[in-house]
Scaffold this motif. Structure first.
Motif, PDB file in Angstrom:
ATOM      1  N   LYS A 107       1.269   6.839   1.114  1.00  0.00           N
ATOM      2  CA  LYS A 107       0.254   5.817   1.385  1.00  0.00           C
ATOM      3  C   LYS A 107       0.835   4.448   1.054  1.00  0.00           C
ATOM      4  O   LYS A 107       1.517   4.280   0.058  1.00  0.00           O
ATOM      5  CB  LYS A 107      -0.958   6.097   0.489  1.00  0.00           C
ATOM      6  N   CYS A 108       0.549   3.462   1.894  1.00  0.00           N
ATOM      7  CA  CYS A 108       1.011   2.111   1.581  1.00  0.00           C
ATOM      8  C   CYS A 108       0.099   1.522   0.519  1.00  0.00           C
ATOM      9  O   CYS A 108      -1.122   1.587   0.632  1.00  0.00           O
ATOM     10  CB  CYS A 108       1.023   1.224   2.823  1.00  0.00           C
ATOM     11  N   SER A 109       0.699   0.947  -0.512  1.00  0.00           N
ATOM     12  CA  SER A 109      -0.094   0.444  -1.640  1.00  0.00           C
ATOM     13  C   SER A 109      -0.712  -0.921  -1.356  1.00  0.00           C
ATOM     14  O   SER A 109      -1.445  -1.452  -2.182  1.00  0.00           O
ATOM     15  CB  SER A 109       0.784   0.357  -2.892  1.00  0.00           C
ATOM     16  N   LYS A 112      -4.052  -4.634   2.341  1.00  0.00           N
ATOM     17  CA  LYS A 112      -4.172  -5.371   3.601  1.00  0.00           C
ATOM     18  C   LYS A 112      -3.217  -4.859   4.678  1.00  0.00           C
ATOM     19  O   LYS A 112      -3.078  -5.453   5.743  1.00  0.00           O
ATOM     20  CB  LYS A 112      -3.931  -6.865   3.359  1.00  0.00           C
ATOM     21  N   CYS A 113      -2.562  -3.743   4.405  1.00  0.00           N
ATOM     22  CA  CYS A 113      -1.628  -3.180   5.393  1.00  0.00           C
ATOM     23  C   CYS A 113      -2.402  -2.550   6.550  1.00  0.00           C
ATOM     24  O   CYS A 113      -3.422  -1.893   6.350  1.00  0.00           O
ATOM     25  CB  CYS A 113      -0.753  -2.126   4.733  1.00  0.00           C
ATOM     26  N   ILE A 114      -1.876  -2.728   7.746  1.00  0.00           N
ATOM     27  CA  ILE A 114      -2.525  -2.174   8.943  1.00  0.00           C
ATOM     28  C   ILE A 114      -2.740  -0.664   8.825  1.00  0.00           C
ATOM     29  O   ILE A 114      -3.740  -0.136   9.307  1.00  0.00           O
ATOM     30  CB  ILE A 114      -1.709  -2.519  10.208  1.00  0.00           C
ATOM     31  N   THR A 115      -1.838   0.020   8.131  1.00  0.00           N
ATOM     32  CA  THR A 115      -1.947   1.478   8.034  1.00  0.00           C
ATOM     33  C   THR A 115      -3.156   1.917   7.207  1.00  0.00           C
ATOM     34  O   THR A 115      -3.557   3.073   7.266  1.00  0.00           O
ATOM     35  CB  THR A 115      -0.685   2.103   7.393  1.00  0.00           C
ATOM     36  N   ASN A 116      -3.703   0.982   6.435  1.00  0.00           N
ATOM     37  CA  ASN A 116      -4.902   1.318   5.660  1.00  0.00           C
ATOM     38  C   ASN A 116      -6.192   0.951   6.371  1.00  0.00           C
ATOM     39  O   ASN A 116      -7.280   1.097   5.815  1.00  0.00           O
ATOM     40  CB  ASN A 116      -4.846   0.631   4.283  1.00  0.00           C
ATOM     41  N   ARG A 135      10.031   0.879   1.210  1.00  0.00           N
ATOM     42  CA  ARG A 135       9.496  -0.343   1.810  1.00  0.00           C
ATOM     43  C   ARG A 135       8.712   0.037   3.050  1.00  0.00           C
ATOM     44  O   ARG A 135       9.188   0.795   3.892  1.00  0.00           O
ATOM     45  CB  ARG A 135      10.662  -1.251   2.181  1.00  0.00           C
ATOM     46  N   CYS A 136       7.485  -0.466   3.124  1.00  0.00           N
ATOM     47  CA  CYS A 136       6.646  -0.181   4.284  1.00  0.00           C
ATOM     48  C   CYS A 136       7.238  -0.898   5.495  1.00  0.00           C
ATOM     49  O   CYS A 136       7.499  -2.094   5.461  1.00  0.00           O
ATOM     50  CB  CYS A 136       5.217  -0.668   4.022  1.00  0.00           C
ATOM     51  N   VAL A 137       7.461  -0.135   6.576  1.00  0.00           N
ATOM     52  CA  VAL A 137       8.050  -0.712   7.786  1.00  0.00           C
ATOM     53  C   VAL A 137       7.119  -1.763   8.385  1.00  0.00           C
ATOM     54  O   VAL A 137       7.565  -2.730   8.989  1.00  0.00           O
ATOM     55  CB  VAL A 137       8.338   0.410   8.811  1.00  0.00           C
ATOM     56  N   TYR A 138       5.812  -1.574   8.184  1.00  0.00           N
ATOM     57  CA  TYR A 138       4.850  -2.493   8.793  1.00  0.00           C
ATOM     58  C   TYR A 138       4.646  -3.754   7.948  1.00  0.00           C
ATOM     59  O   TYR A 138       4.991  -4.849   8.370  1.00  0.00           O
ATOM     60  CB  TYR A 138       3.521  -1.773   9.035  1.00  0.00           C
ATOM     61  N   CYS A 139       4.098  -3.619   6.764  1.00  0.00           N
ATOM     62  CA  CYS A 139       3.742  -4.819   5.996  1.00  0.00           C
ATOM     63  C   CYS A 139       4.877  -5.292   5.098  1.00  0.00           C
ATOM     64  O   CYS A 139       4.762  -6.334   4.459  1.00  0.00           O
ATOM     65  CB  CYS A 139       2.486  -4.575   5.183  1.00  0.00           C
ATOM     66  N   GLU A 140       5.964  -4.513   5.010  1.00  0.00           N
ATOM     67  CA  GLU A 140       7.174  -4.890   4.267  1.00  0.00           C
ATOM     68  C   GLU A 140       6.993  -4.876   2.748  1.00  0.00           C
ATOM     69  O   GLU A 140       7.833  -5.363   2.010  1.00  0.00           O
ATOM     70  CB  GLU A 140       7.727  -6.248   4.756  1.00  0.00           C
TER      71      GLU A 140
HETATM   72 ZN   LIG Z   1       2.222  -1.333   4.443  1.00  0.00          ZN
END
Ligand SMILES: [Zn+2]
Lengths: 151, 319
Positions: A107-109, A112-116, A135-140
């Motif tokens: 889970k991305c922590s 505000k990440c799109i994946t959440n 490192r999250c590929v989306y929100c970095e």
């Molecule tokens: Zn993320």
């Protein structure tokens, strides 16, 4: 000692996960959802280990892990060993390596990440090999090992 | 840019042969320098009808008039037509349409999509669901790479180089995404950073760590004074927002400390220029505007040229 122990609860076919850091043994049970496995399972932990001090070992009869499961496993317990058993023989030894890219497991922590917020599978890349940070590929967002939460 | 070796090290190649402009961390040194050269050509001649017959979509899921006008002007000066929205309430997004579906729909009409979104990672995700090039015009607190390009262009133009620049960043270094991206982008060019901020708003550990990993010289201090100004080439001021403070008295104190006045520039180096991503509140006094060292209005204007360069690059248009 490892030898006798293996014989005590030897399995005919299945997987032995060895060299588990003792503190994550039960986490692996959870990550692999072993509660719902119909076959025999032996879980040992806090066993003496020359390299780890204390280690865990899990023997799962009649189950062979998929790549996806190995990916999940590696996130909580990098560097474990997988012994694939057929007919009481170890036919393959796999050294689990931290994957370079983990899709849909962690889970991305970042709230505000799109994946959440949208139906998007998470995608994490290995950021620091030594620290095992991701490192999250989306929100970095970079997550340290102790911040990593599984989906 | 196609994803390749990023400044974060070896990234995983995610199948995209298409052009996208998502994050500073995707840019190589060569990408940056060639975009700056293209931007200079647009500064010399902003009206080049290179995009005749093309459609540029600007999708602003979060309003940002300044950035939208800059992109739309760039598209117009290139002769493209512009479609899109500046208010997501007017679209089916407000009825719960997913980003994927909106992007798929717009992809049927546009040759390139400029998007701003309040969710972080939205632009990267959008680039995965379409073959139309995506330009990130801001995704939450994450990236705003065209802002970084115009910052770089402003440094390059006023200093004649990006190499060995002494740059002082002042104000909100914790939440200010422009300073974070600038640190990343300058990492190729042997910069020397001075980070000046109140303790509450200091440069986050992740970026200080980034400096260490990339052997970038930096120091930190809370004091903002002439001494700090006189040694530097670029003074990058940022806005300190009231919302960041739980104690308003602390905010009142801080906002007056990290404020630049014209007299403070008296003994600055002749090449020093003051940058600011705008809009400003009170961190740059109005008397600074008269100084030849004030560069923030030209900096904003440089956004037009760099965005023209970025749009053309996404469409593989050679200048
Ligand atoms: Zn993320």
């Amino acid at each position: 000692m490892a030898k006798t122990e293996l014989e005590v609860s030897a399995i005919a076919n299945g997987t032995v996960i060895d060299h588990i850091p003792a503190d994550v043994t039960f986490k692996i049970v959870q990550v692999l959802d072993l509660y719902n496995h119909p076959g025999a399972i032996t879980v040992g932990t806090n066993l003496a280990s020359k390299t780890l001090g204390k280690k865990g070992i899990i023997k799962i009869a009649d189950r062979f892990l998929t790549d996806e499961e190995i990916g999940r496993l590696s996130v909580v317990a990098p560097n474990v060993t997988l012994n694939i058993i057929k007919d009481y023989q170890i036919i393959e030894k796999k050294y689990v390596q931290y994957p370079k890219l983990i899709v849909g497991v962690v889970k991305c922590s970042n709230p505000k990440c799109i994946t959440n917020h949208q139906p998007v599978a998470t995608k994490m890349e290995l950021f620091d090999e030594k620290l095992k940070s991701l490192r999250c590929v989306y929100c970095e967002r970079v997550m340290q090992q102790n911040e990593i939460e599984l989906l | 840019m196609p994803r390749k070796n990023s400044i974060f090290g070896a990234l995983i190649q995610i199948v995209t042969m298409q052009n996208n402009f998502i994050s500073v961390s995707d840019l190589s040194k060569e990408d940056i320098l060639s975009l700056l050269k293209d931007a200079a050509k647009f500064e010399a001649n902003p009206n080049q009808r290179l995009l005749e017959g093309k459609v540029v979509a600007t999708l602003f899921f979060e309003p940002s008039t300044r950035t939208r006008l800059s992109f739309e002007t760039a598209a117009n000066r290139l002769g493209a037509r512009v479609i899109g929205f500046s208010d997501p309430n007017a679209t089916s997004t407000s009825k719960g349409e997913t980003l994927k579906d909106t992007i798929k729909m717009v992809s049927n009409y546009a040759d390139v999509i400029v998007m701003r979104h309040y969710l972080e990672g939205a632009a990267r995700y959008a680039s995965e669901v379409t073959d139309v090039p995506i330009i990130n015009a801001g995704d939450g607190a994450n990236q705003h790479p065209s802002q970084t390009m115009l910052d770089l262009y402003s440094i390059w133009k006023t200093q004649g180089t990006l190499e060995n620049i002494d740059i002082t960043m002042v104000g909100d270094l914790k939440y200010g995404r422009t300073v974070h991206s600038l640190v990343q982008a300058l990492s190729f060019f042997h910069p020397k950073f001075h980070f000046i901020a109140p303790d509450l708003l200091r440069m986050p550990l992740g970026y200080r760590d980034f400096c260490v990993r990339h052997n970038l010289e930096y120091d930190e201090q809370e004091r903002f004074d002439e001494e700090a100004i006189n040694r530097t080439d670029i003074l990058y001021m940022t806005r300190i927002q009231r919302e960041r403070f739980s104690d308003l008295r602390e905010y009142e104190q801080v906002k007056n400390v990290y404020c630049l006045h014209k007299a403070m520039l008296d003994n600055a180096k002749p090449n020093l220029r003051v940058l600011h991503p705008l809009p400003r509140v009170n961190e740059i006094a109005y008397d600074v505007d008269e100084s030849e060292k004030a560069y923030y209005f030209q900096q904003a204007q440089n956004g037009l040229y760099t965005r023209e360069a970025i749009i053309c690059r996404m469409l593989n248009i050679q200048l």
